[in-house]
Motif scaffolding. Structure first.
Motif, PDB file in Angstrom:
ATOM      1  N   ASP A 240       0.819  -1.208   0.000  1.00 44.87           N
ATOM      2  CA  ASP A 240       0.000   0.000   0.000  1.00 44.87           C
ATOM      3  C   ASP A 240       0.862   1.272   0.000  1.00 44.87           C
ATOM      4  OD1 ASP A 240      -2.383   1.551   0.392  1.00 44.87           O
ATOM      5  OD2 ASP A 240      -1.626   1.881   2.426  1.00 44.87           O
TER       6      ASP A 240
ATOM      7  N   ARG B  88       0.315   4.271   1.026  1.00 48.62           N
ATOM      8  CA  ARG B  88       0.281   5.004   2.278  1.00 48.62           C
ATOM      9  C   ARG B  88       1.281   4.416   3.280  1.00 48.62           C
ATOM     10  NH1 ARG B  88      -3.174   9.020   3.109  1.00 48.62           N
ATOM     11  NH2 ARG B  88      -4.473   8.944   1.255  1.00 48.62           N
TER      12      ARG B  88
ATOM     13  N   LYS C 121       4.845   6.020   4.844  1.00 47.91           N
ATOM     14  CA  LYS C 121       5.125   6.006   6.294  1.00 47.91           C
ATOM     15  C   LYS C 121       6.461   5.332   6.563  1.00 47.91           C
ATOM     16  CE  LYS C 121       0.889   6.031   8.939  1.00 47.91           C
ATOM     17  NZ  LYS C 121      -0.225   5.084   8.830  1.00 47.91           N
TER      18      LYS C 121
ATOM     19  N   LEU D 171       1.506  11.563  -1.907  1.00 49.26           N
ATOM     20  CA  LEU D 171       1.412  11.258  -0.480  1.00 49.26           C
ATOM     21  C   LEU D 171       2.671  11.692   0.256  1.00 49.26           C
ATOM     22  CD1 LEU D 171      -0.148   7.674  -0.585  1.00 49.26           C
ATOM     23  CD2 LEU D 171      -1.228   9.785   0.234  1.00 49.26           C
TER      24      LEU D 171
ATOM     25  N   GLU E 237       2.854  14.247   3.402  1.00 49.02           N
ATOM     26  CA  GLU E 237       3.451  13.923   4.699  1.00 49.02           C
ATOM     27  C   GLU E 237       4.592  14.875   5.054  1.00 49.02           C
ATOM     28  OE1 GLU E 237       2.426  11.644   7.024  1.00 49.02           O
ATOM     29  OE2 GLU E 237       0.695  11.571   5.656  1.00 49.02           O
TER      30      GLU E 237
END
Ligand SMILES: Cc1cc2nc3c(=O)[nH]c(=O)nc-3n(C[C@H](O)[C@H](O)[C@H](O)COP(=O)(O)OP(=O)(O)OC[C@H]3O[C@@H](n4cnc5c(N)ncnc54)[C@H](O)[C@@H]3O)c2cc1C
Ligand SMILES: Nc1ncnc2c1ncn2[C@@H]1O[C@H](COP(=O)(O)O)[C@@H](O)[C@H]1O
Lengths: 266, 359
Positions: free
Chosen positions: A246, A248, A252, B344, B348
């Motif tokens: 994924d 996301r 991270k 993304l 972030e």
């Protein structure tokens, strides 16, 4: 009227050289040769000057006989005369020995206004030859030339481009210039010119009987630099951690890693 | 060298006796307008020190110019970074910079002091000076080296990637001195600066310039506006390749680079597609970068590309092909379409930047 000498090199098309990871070798078979692309800038600039002022453009190349094709190519672009400098004793030359032969060949051509070279070759990219030829012939020289803006009366005004500025030089003739990469739009080959070059065998070939150079000064023997060995380039050790999944989660994960490394600016 | 060997050499080259040549030279490059020495010249003091130590000899800087103050400061910087001595050729006649004049003056200086090794940075200026100097001295020269060493006979080994960036060629100049090379910017680290280091500054006399007359005269100069840091100096580099594909894609990379305080670069395919100018190309025929963080987006990782990122501290790759070679050359890789990941990532990082702003 101008008389311009341009130096071209016949090089393997390095784009087409592939690497076989299984056998760990370079695949060079069947790799076609081409005129060094950066030399086409030099040819184009020379032709532009001749078109503007009248005169003659002479292309020279020191290379094995197969380079006749390269000289036919530039005859096809409209060069007036082409000379292949070719002899077994010239083989294996480094840039000093190459420039020595080229300089002596140019001397034989009699008087001229400019010698124009490309910036560098795609197979060795040393950019040595222009300065070295200038040194042998004790001529002034300018690198990174985009254009010759004026020419006549024993002088020329050239424009050159550096990373952060453009400079104009007035240079005494004869002189050597090296063209900036991608500075010209080389004209296409005209098939009728090229055909004529082939059928009339227009490319002259000069061997060392013509030049009469001391064999100790040319080719491998005349080269002060010696390649002693060739190895594989060692790889830089990297962590090679790879995330799949994924996006996301991936982002991270990446930010966490970059934090640990201490390379984020915040 | 034995006399017999000399007879085998080209008589026009003359004969040099290696035992008469001592010291390792770094020809320093001055930025006349800023009055400072180039970082790339200082980087060369790293291999120069290594070679000098192996040879049991000294390191000398060589500087030419017309601004006394700048020359003095540059000479001191070279000493703080490891030079034992700096030879300075100061003259009004060196104004403005002129390739032929500078090259001839350097060659004269080398004839007088006989260094065994002469290094130049392979900058635009170094690349036009070095081959002329070498030829004037009738010696060999190796371009764009990325490594140096000394062989068992005391010859300098000049190591460079020829042809395709997969190979390394070891080259030497056994029978001639000095041994000359240009070295690729950004592959050697700048040695630590130590203000307590002492060295000698020798102001050379102008006789070295006798009879050298400029035959190319600088008429005018136009400075090009440069708003951003060049890629070779940036701490953060976001590079895009053919996989990014469009100007819109590159605008997104720009956004990411801005958030990091860095710059955008590209592969040769990106340059060929007109997505980025050549001066921002990373790799063998482009630049070497030494970023703290290098992010390769949609770049396959060809040998000719990754040779330009060897000195980066952390390399990140985003590529949708799990087999892409770039992953072998990266510390952290994400297998994905960049269009799913980069937005993304921007989001972030923006949060992080805002948080820090609040603190
Ligand atoms: C003599 C010589 C000198 C060279 N010098 C240089 C040099 O200085 N610098 C240089 O860069 N190259 C150089 N090259 C060219 C080099 O060999 C490669 O061709 C080039 O680096 C490839 O560029 P690229 O990675 O952008 O393109 P490609 O090889 O086409 O790779 C594109 C990558 O993008 C990925 N991709 C596609 N779409 C997406 C997506 N939506 N999301 C994520 N990933 C995606 C693909 O999986 C692929 O891996 C040189 C070649 C030669 C022969
Ligand atoms: N063998 C050769 N014959 C003629 N010209 C050459 C030769 N080699 C190099 N040149 C010229 O010198 C330029 C610089 O080449 P190099 O120094 O090999 O990078 C090239 O762009 C050519 O114009």
């Amino acid at each position: 009227m101008v008389r311009v000498v341009v130096g071209i090199k016949w090089v393997p098309n390095t784009q087409a050289v592939r690497f076989d990871p299984k056998t760990g070798t370079l695949i060079r078979e069947g790799v076609p040769s081409i005129v060094n692309p950066h030399d086409l800038d030099a040819v184009e600039l020379a032709l532009k000057l001749r078109d503007r002022y009248g005169g003659e453009v002479i292309a020279i190349s020191m290379a094995p006989p197969s380079a006749i094709k390269g000289l036919e190519h530039v005859l096809g672009m409209g060069v007036d005369r082409a000379i292949l400098i070719s002899d077994r004793v010239f083989a294996g030359a480094d840039t000093l020995a190459t420039s020595y032969v080229l300089a002596n060949a140019i001397r034989r051509l009699g008087s001229f206004d400019l010698i124009i070279f490309g910036q560098e070759t795609i197979d060795s990219s040393t950019a040595h030859i222009p300065a070295q030829v200038a040194s042998w012939l004790d001529l002034p020289y300018v690198y990174y030339v985009e254009d010759v803006e004026e020419l006549g009366g024993g002088r020329a005004v050239v424009r050159r481009r550096l990373e952060d500025r453009i400079e104009w030089y007035e240079i005494e003739l004869p002189a050597v210039i090296a063209t900036a990469m991608h500075s010209q739009q080389p004209r296409p080959v005209r098939l009728s010119y090229k055909l004529r070059a082939k059928t009339e065998r227009r490319v002259e070939v000069w061997d060392n009987k013509v030049l009469g150079l001391d064999e100790r000064c040319v080719g491998l023997r005349g080269s002060p630099t010696v390649v002693t060995k060739v190895t594989w380039m060692p790889e830089v050790p990297r962590k090679r951690q790879v995330f799949r999944g994924d996006p996301r989660e991936a982002v991270k994960w990446l930010i966490e890693k970059l934090r640990e490394e201490g390379v984020l600016p915040y | 060298m034995a006399a017999v060997e000399c007879e085998k050499l080209c008589p026009e080259w003359g004969c040099t006796d290696p035992s008469e040549y001592r010291g390792v030279w770094v020809v320093g490059e001055l930025d006349e307008e800023a009055g400072t020495i180039s970082e790339y010249s200082l980087q060369l003091l790293t291999p120069a020190r290594m070679v000098a130590d192996k040879r049991g000899t000294w390191v000398e800087g060589v500087l030419l110019g017309y601004d006394r103050g700048a020359l003095e400061r540059a000479a001191r910087e070279m000493i703080y970074h490891g030079a034992d001595r700096v030879r300075v050729l100061y003259s009004e006649r060196l104004k403005p910079y002129n390739a032929e004049v500078y090259a001839k003056a350097i060659a004269r200086t080398a004839e007088r002091y006989k260094p065994e090794v002469v290094f130049f940075a392979a900058t635009m200026r170094g690349r036009e000076l070095a081959p002329y100097v070498a030829n004037t001295l009738r010696t060999g020269i190796t371009a764009d080296c990325t490594q140096f060493d000394v062989d068992k006979d005391g010859n300098l080994l000049m190591i460079r990637p020829p042809f395709a960036a997969i190979l390394l060629a070891y080259i030497k100049t056994p029978n001639r001195r000095p041994q000359m090379a240009t070295a690729r910017p950004n592959v050697f680290p700048t040695p630590p600066r130590d203000e307590s280091r002492r060295g000698e500054v020798v102001w050379e006399d102008e006789s070295l310039l006798e009879g050298i007359r400029p035959r190319a005269r600088l008429l005018k100069v136009r400075r090009l506006e440069r708003r951003e840091t060049p890629i070779e100096k940036a701490e953060y580099v976001v590079a895009g390749g053919r996989g990014v594909g469009t100007p819109e894609g590159f605008r997104m990379l720009e956004e990411l680079a801005n958030l990091l305080g860095g710059v955008v670069a590209g592969s040769r395919k990106a340059v060929d597609l007109g997505l980025i100018p050549h001066e921002k190309q990373v790799g063998q025929t482009g630049k070497s970068v030494r970023a703290k963080l290098y992010i390769a987006v949609g770049i396959s990782g060809a040998a000719q590309h990754v040779i330009g990122i060897r000195e980066c501290r952390v390399v990140v790759a985003i590529n949708k092909d799990p087999e892409a070679p770039i992953f072998r050359h990266a510390d952290y890789g994400i297998v994905a379409d960049w269009k799913d990941v980069v937005p993304l990532l921007i989001q972030e990082l923006r949060k992080l930047a805002a948080e820090r702003g609040r603190r």
